[in-house]
Scaffold this motif. Structure first.
Motif, PDB file in Angstrom:
ATOM      1  N   PHE A 128     -21.849   6.483   4.066  1.00 36.23           N
ATOM      2  CA  PHE A 128     -20.500   7.031   4.209  1.00 36.23           C
ATOM      3  C   PHE A 128     -19.522   5.855   4.267  1.00 36.23           C
ATOM      4  CE2 PHE A 128     -22.996  10.538   6.251  1.00 36.23           C
ATOM      5  CZ  PHE A 128     -22.808  11.428   5.211  1.00 36.23           C
ATOM      6  N   LEU A 129     -18.562   5.872   3.372  1.00 34.23           N
ATOM      7  CA  LEU A 129     -17.740   4.666   3.176  1.00 34.23           C
ATOM      8  C   LEU A 129     -16.436   4.676   3.963  1.00 34.23           C
ATOM      9  CD1 LEU A 129     -18.211   4.167  -0.686  1.00 34.23           C
ATOM     10  CD2 LEU A 129     -19.596   3.272   1.198  1.00 34.23           C
ATOM     11  N   THR A 130     -16.032   5.852   4.438  1.00 34.79           N
ATOM     12  CA  THR A 130     -14.750   5.905   5.149  1.00 34.79           C
ATOM     13  C   THR A 130     -14.957   6.411   6.574  1.00 34.79           C
ATOM     14  OG1 THR A 130     -14.315   8.188   4.502  1.00 34.79           O
ATOM     15  CG2 THR A 130     -13.525   6.457   3.002  1.00 34.79           C
ATOM     16  N   ARG A 131     -13.987   6.082   7.401  1.00 31.97           N
ATOM     17  CA  ARG A 131     -13.969   6.571   8.798  1.00 31.97           C
ATOM     18  C   ARG A 131     -14.028   8.084   8.830  1.00 31.97           C
ATOM     19  NH1 ARG A 131     -11.079   7.243  12.652  1.00 31.97           N
ATOM     20  NH2 ARG A 131     -11.502   6.019  14.516  1.00 31.97           N
ATOM     21  N   GLU A 132     -13.238   8.712   7.936  1.00 35.55           N
ATOM     22  CA  GLU A 132     -13.166  10.177   7.908  1.00 35.55           C
ATOM     23  C   GLU A 132     -14.546  10.766   7.655  1.00 35.55           C
ATOM     24  OE1 GLU A 132     -11.055   8.168   6.193  1.00 35.55           O
ATOM     25  OE2 GLU A 132      -9.455   8.472   7.651  1.00 35.55           O
ATOM     26  N   ASP A 133     -15.258  10.209   6.650  1.00 37.27           N
ATOM     27  CA  ASP A 133     -16.562  10.770   6.293  1.00 37.27           C
ATOM     28  C   ASP A 133     -17.602  10.529   7.390  1.00 37.27           C
ATOM     29  OD1 ASP A 133     -15.518  11.714   3.990  1.00 37.27           O
ATOM     30  OD2 ASP A 133     -16.467  10.244   2.662  1.00 37.27           O
ATOM     31  N   LEU A 134     -17.577   9.328   7.980  1.00 34.90           N
ATOM     32  CA  LEU A 134     -18.576   9.061   9.028  1.00 34.90           C
ATOM     33  C   LEU A 134     -18.288   9.915  10.264  1.00 34.90           C
ATOM     34  CD1 LEU A 134     -21.137   7.570   9.711  1.00 34.90           C
ATOM     35  CD2 LEU A 134     -19.767   5.649  10.545  1.00 34.90           C
ATOM     36  N   LEU A 135     -16.997  10.089  10.566  1.00 33.92           N
ATOM     37  CA  LEU A 135     -16.635  10.939  11.706  1.00 33.92           C
ATOM     38  C   LEU A 135     -17.064  12.384  11.441  1.00 33.92           C
ATOM     39  CD1 LEU A 135     -15.210  11.227  14.430  1.00 33.92           C
ATOM     40  CD2 LEU A 135     -13.052  11.521  13.199  1.00 33.92           C
ATOM     41  N   GLU A 136     -16.845  12.846  10.215  1.00 34.44           N
ATOM     42  CA  GLU A 136     -17.259  14.221   9.868  1.00 34.44           C
ATOM     43  C   GLU A 136     -18.774  14.364  10.047  1.00 34.44           C
ATOM     44  OE1 GLU A 136     -16.291  15.403   5.859  1.00 34.44           O
ATOM     45  OE2 GLU A 136     -17.437  17.266   6.065  1.00 34.44           O
ATOM     46  N   ALA A 188     -15.410  -3.857   3.340  1.00 33.19           N
ATOM     47  CA  ALA A 188     -16.767  -4.031   3.917  1.00 33.19           C
ATOM     48  C   ALA A 188     -17.851  -3.277   3.146  1.00 33.19           C
ATOM     49  CB  ALA A 188     -16.804  -3.665   5.396  1.00 33.19           C
ATOM     50  N   THR A 189     -17.590  -2.922   1.898  1.00 32.62           N
ATOM     51  CA  THR A 189     -18.654  -2.287   1.111  1.00 32.62           C
ATOM     52  C   THR A 189     -19.521  -3.364   0.476  1.00 32.62           C
ATOM     53  OG1 THR A 189     -17.302  -2.153  -0.891  1.00 32.62           O
ATOM     54  CG2 THR A 189     -17.310  -0.222   0.572  1.00 32.62           C
ATOM     55  N   MET A 190     -20.771  -2.990   0.244  1.00 31.90           N
ATOM     56  CA  MET A 190     -21.682  -3.933  -0.389  1.00 31.90           C
ATOM     57  C   MET A 190     -22.681  -3.232  -1.287  1.00 31.90           C
ATOM     58  SD  MET A 190     -23.506  -5.264   3.077  1.00 31.90           S
ATOM     59  CE  MET A 190     -24.359  -6.590   2.236  1.00 31.90           C
ATOM     60  N   ASN A 191     -23.153  -3.973  -2.283  1.00 27.70           N
ATOM     61  CA  ASN A 191     -24.230  -3.510  -3.149  1.00 27.70           C
ATOM     62  C   ASN A 191     -25.498  -4.228  -2.730  1.00 27.70           C
ATOM     63  OD1 ASN A 191     -23.352  -1.689  -5.419  1.00 27.70           O
ATOM     64  ND2 ASN A 191     -21.785  -3.291  -5.561  1.00 27.70           N
ATOM     65  N   CYS A 192     -26.535  -3.455  -2.431  1.00 23.05           N
ATOM     66  CA  CYS A 192     -27.808  -4.043  -2.024  1.00 23.05           C
ATOM     67  C   CYS A 192     -28.910  -3.457  -2.898  1.00 23.05           C
ATOM     68  CB  CYS A 192     -28.128  -3.707  -0.567  1.00 23.05           C
ATOM     69  SG  CYS A 192     -26.853  -4.232   0.576  1.00 23.05           S
ATOM     70  N   HIS A 193     -29.952  -4.236  -3.115  1.00 23.43           N
ATOM     71  CA  HIS A 193     -31.091  -3.761  -3.911  1.00 23.43           C
ATOM     72  C   HIS A 193     -32.389  -4.139  -3.230  1.00 23.43           C
ATOM     73  CE1 HIS A 193     -28.162  -3.275  -7.097  1.00 23.43           C
ATOM     74  NE2 HIS A 193     -27.865  -4.552  -7.014  1.00 23.43           N
ATOM     75  N   ILE A 194     -33.392  -3.292  -3.454  1.00 26.46           N
ATOM     76  CA  ILE A 194     -34.772  -3.645  -3.090  1.00 26.46           C
ATOM     77  C   ILE A 194     -35.538  -3.851  -4.392  1.00 26.46           C
ATOM     78  CG2 ILE A 194     -36.928  -2.809  -2.071  1.00 26.46           C
ATOM     79  CD1 ILE A 194     -35.233  -1.227  -0.043  1.00 26.46           C
ATOM     80  N   LEU A 214     -20.799  -1.942   5.441  1.00 21.54           N
ATOM     81  CA  LEU A 214     -21.407  -2.647   6.572  1.00 21.54           C
ATOM     82  C   LEU A 214     -20.584  -2.305   7.815  1.00 21.54           C
ATOM     83  CD1 LEU A 214     -23.602  -4.656   7.463  1.00 21.54           C
ATOM     84  CD2 LEU A 214     -21.957  -6.487   7.022  1.00 21.54           C
ATOM     85  N   TRP A 215     -21.000  -1.222   8.480  1.00 22.13           N
ATOM     86  CA  TRP A 215     -20.278  -0.788   9.678  1.00 22.13           C
ATOM     87  C   TRP A 215     -20.598  -1.729  10.839  1.00 22.13           C
ATOM     88  CZ3 TRP A 215     -16.744   3.081   9.695  1.00 22.13           C
ATOM     89  CH2 TRP A 215     -16.729   3.941   8.602  1.00 22.13           C
ATOM     90  N   SER A 216     -19.612  -1.941  11.712  1.00 20.22           N
ATOM     91  CA  SER A 216     -19.877  -2.770  12.902  1.00 20.22           C
ATOM     92  C   SER A 216     -20.251  -1.849  14.067  1.00 20.22           C
ATOM     93  CB  SER A 216     -18.640  -3.593  13.274  1.00 20.22           C
ATOM     94  OG  SER A 216     -17.634  -2.734  13.788  1.00 20.22           O
TER      95      SER A 216
END
Ligand SMILES: C[S@@+](CC[C@H](N)C(=O)[O-])C[C@H]1O[C@@H](n2cnc3c(N)ncnc32)[C@H](O)[C@@H]1O
Length: 270
Positions: A128-136, A188-194, A214-216
């Motif tokens: 979830f990339l935004t405060r609104e979405d994570l709060l929801e 604070a968005t990032m692209n990560c791969h395995i 990358l949420w704190s």
């Protein structure tokens, strides 16, 4: 002699199996859940909902622990759920299989019986990339818990977390590769791969990719409190004095170490 392309280990390997072997430690996770629940509540927990469950490996571990345990796994992706049904759920006894249900649904919309425990592991809510979405999301989890229910999350960070780096770790028959490919300091968005590498030199490139934020810990804690959770506690890993490494024991804490890379649990009581 050159290995025929079709015989390369990367072609024979199964990415979900490799993920379970290298990323997950479901026994320790469920140990933590069971011990923490017992410390906080006087009654046993029965229904655990595993959000972002993927192969439902952790939900199956919950089922195996106790005949009174029930589980619901929720994931958007039908392919990974199907893999989990065949390789994890159907490998349990018929009685155990009857106590677990996998749902292909969005964790924001899913409506199930109220759970004692909701689990969201391996940082999946970072999607979830935004405060609104994570709060929801946190609000909907709270609504999905019984009155004394508990949400268990993990979180990671440290001063290496926003770096564009590649880290390798040796597993039994392959090498696990974690790549932090890009980090945008503005949002604070990032692209990560395995990726996975094999002894014959073959590779499974981008077996899994994540675009997340990358949420704190302060952001996560504040949003959980805003969502109405009555108590939000960080459980920080202790240090083994012999080697200065983490000792696998997580305790409630208000002060952590400024490590390059840490993983902790966040426990939010409804
Ligand atoms: C990082 S994997 C986590 C797997 C597992 N929880 C673990 O501990 O390893 C993220 C999973 O979340 C699922 N997912 C992403 N967004 C979702 C959403 N909004 N609702 C349900 N599942 C979602 C993906 O399909 C993927 O299987």
């Amino acid at each position: 002699m050159a290995v025929l392309k079709r015989n390369r280990l990367s072609r024979q390997a199964d990415r979900h199996h490799l993920y379970q072997e290298s990323v997950q430690d479901t026994e320790s996770e469920i140990d933590f859940v069971v011990e923490t629940w017992a410390a906080l509540r006087k009654r046993p927990a029965e229904l655990l909902r595993e959000d972002f469950c993927g192969t439902a490996n952790t939900a199956c571990e919950w089922i195996r622990r106790d005949p009174q345990h029930y589980a619901i796994g929720v994931d958007l992706d039908g392919e990974v759920l199907n893999w989990g049904r065949i390789n994890n759920v159907q490998r349990m006894s018929g009685e155990q299989q009857a106590r677990i249900r996998l749902l292909q649904d969005n964790v924001l919309d899913v409506a199930t019986e109220l759970a004692d425990i909701v689990l969201a592991m391996n940082f999946s809510y970072y999607l979830f990339l935004t405060r609104e979405d994570l709060l929801e999301y946190f609000r909907s989890v709270r609504d999905g818990l019984v009155e004394d229910g508990i949400l268990f999350l993990d979180a990671y960070g440290g001063y290496d977390a926003p770096k564009e780096i590649v880290e390798e770790r040796e597993c039994d028959d392959f090498t696990y590769v974690w790549e932090q490919a890009s980090f945008n300091p503005i949002d604070a968005t990032m692209n990560c791969h395995i990726h996975f590498k094999f002894p014959d030199g073959s590779e499974m490139d981008k077996a899994f990719s994540y675009y997340w934020r990358l949420w704190s810990l302060p952001e996560i804690r504040e949003l959980l409190e805003e969502a109405g959770f009555s108590d939000v506690t960080v459980y920080w890993e202790g240090t083994d004095k012999k080697n200065n490494e983490g000792n696998g024991i997580y305790e409630p804490a208000t002060v952590g170490d400024a490590d390059p890379g840490w993983v902790c649990y966040v426990v939010a009581q409804r």
